[in-house]
Design a protein around this motif. Structure first.
Motif, PDB file in Angstrom:
ATOM      1  N   VAL A 117      12.404   6.853  -6.905  1.00 41.78           N
ATOM      2  CA  VAL A 117      13.191   5.820  -6.576  1.00 41.78           C
ATOM      3  C   VAL A 117      14.285   5.963  -7.359  1.00 41.78           C
ATOM      4  N   ILE A 133       8.487   2.374   2.368  1.00 40.86           N
ATOM      5  CA  ILE A 133       7.259   2.790   2.801  1.00 40.86           C
ATOM      6  C   ILE A 133       5.978   3.499   1.400  1.00 40.86           C
ATOM      7  N   LEU A 134       6.821   3.859   0.578  1.00 47.04           N
ATOM      8  CA  LEU A 134       6.639   5.159  -0.177  1.00 47.04           C
ATOM      9  C   LEU A 134       6.188   3.493  -1.486  1.00 47.04           C
ATOM     10  N   LEU A 135       6.734   2.754  -1.315  1.00 48.76           N
ATOM     11  CA  LEU A 135       6.325   1.820  -2.332  1.00 48.76           C
ATOM     12  C   LEU A 135       5.078   0.947  -1.748  1.00 48.76           C
ATOM     13  N   GLY A 157      11.351   5.010   4.372  1.00 47.60           N
ATOM     14  CA  GLY A 157      10.695   6.058   4.019  1.00 47.60           C
ATOM     15  C   GLY A 157      10.054   5.503   2.734  1.00 47.60           C
ATOM     16  N   VAL A 158      11.472   4.782   1.724  1.00 49.40           N
ATOM     17  CA  VAL A 158      11.649   4.996   0.767  1.00 49.40           C
ATOM     18  C   VAL A 158      10.861   3.910   0.111  1.00 49.40           C
ATOM     19  N   GLY A 213      -2.379   0.929   2.473  1.00 49.68           N
ATOM     20  CA  GLY A 213      -2.386   1.481   1.345  1.00 49.68           C
ATOM     21  C   GLY A 213      -3.194   0.366   0.631  1.00 49.68           C
ATOM     22  N   CYS A 230       2.303   6.510 -10.341  1.00 46.26           N
ATOM     23  CA  CYS A 230       3.647   5.064 -10.583  1.00 46.26           C
ATOM     24  C   CYS A 230       4.753   5.640 -11.432  1.00 46.26           C
ATOM     25  N   VAL A 235       2.978   1.525  -0.101  1.00 49.56           N
ATOM     26  CA  VAL A 235       1.442   2.341  -0.201  1.00 49.56           C
ATOM     27  C   VAL A 235       1.159   2.515  -1.545  1.00 49.56           C
ATOM     28  N   THR A 236       1.767   3.483  -1.806  1.00 53.23           N
ATOM     29  CA  THR A 236       1.399   3.418  -3.448  1.00 53.23           C
ATOM     30  C   THR A 236       1.070   2.346  -3.831  1.00 53.23           C
ATOM     31  N   VAL A 292       6.702   7.563  -8.415  1.00 51.46           N
ATOM     32  CA  VAL A 292       7.095   7.346  -7.490  1.00 51.46           C
ATOM     33  C   VAL A 292       7.887   6.175  -8.224  1.00 51.46           C
TER      34      VAL A 292
END
Length: 198
Positions: free
Chosen positions: A191, A9-11, A6-7, A155, A184, A13-14, A187
């Motif tokens: 993390v 994917i977050l990184l 999940g982390v 993303g 940024c 996409v962001t 996020v």
């Protein structure tokens, strides 16, 4: 592992979205000083290609030496802080270069690299760094390189269209840049706080 993925994917996409948002916004930053000709877009595209290349190499090498999410997140904090500074630095940089260099091709190329080299190169590290981390942790990447690149590209797609079709029409460019920088930074710090490396 779900939290870890999940982390990731977050990184992906962001920062995939933000880096393309920066590319779209860069034309608005350059045009008052260097015009809006094809030369400016040539400078933008070629500069970002170089920044991406540098980031890919650095991300791949650093992930082999230090395959830790915290190191990647710390680098992204630096990139985020740089993005937050862009609204303050781009005017004096572009003004100085446009007055000092008659050739708009050279002037815009230098301006693009002064303003965007650091943050874009660091953001480009995300995909290769995550691929390297997964390979180091699991010895084989179940979360494949193709999947990582696919997520990052999705993303980028959303970042490009959101910036070009909506954000630019709604907000001043400086405010968009500040918003991207804050996103940024939030996020990256989140993390780091999760301490995924444990």
């Amino acid at each position: 592992m779900r939290i870890v993925y999940g982390v990731f994917i977050l990184l992906l996409v962001t920062f995939g979205a933000v880096v393309m948002g920066l590319e779209i916004l860069s034309s608005n930053l350059m045009s008052p000083y260097f015009g809006g000709s094809i030369y400016i877009w040539g400078s933008i595209i070629s500069s970002f290609m170089v920044h991406f290349s540098v980031g890919y190499v650095l991300g791949g090498r650093l992930s082999r030496r230090i395959p830790r999410v915290s190191v990647l997140a710390a680098c992204l904090v630096v990139a985020s802080l740089w993005v937050l500074m862009i609204p303050a630095i781009y005017k004096p940089v572009c003004s100085f270069l446009s007055e000092s260099i008659d050739d708009v091709r050279l002037g815009s190329l230098i301006a693009m690299n002064v303003i965007f080299f650091v943050p874009v190169s660091i953001m480009a590290m995300v995909s290769p760094y995550i691929i390297g981390i997964i390979a180091a942790w699991r010895k084989s990447s179940g979360f494949t390189a193709g999947t990582v690149l696919f997520i990052s590209t999705v993303g980028s797609f959303f970042g490009t269209n959101a910036t070009a079709f909506y954000l630019i029409g709604l907000f001043p460019v400086s405010r968009i840049l500040l918003g991207l920088g804050v996103l940024c930074l939030a996020v990256s710090l989140a993390v780091l706080a999760l301490r995924i490396d444990r």
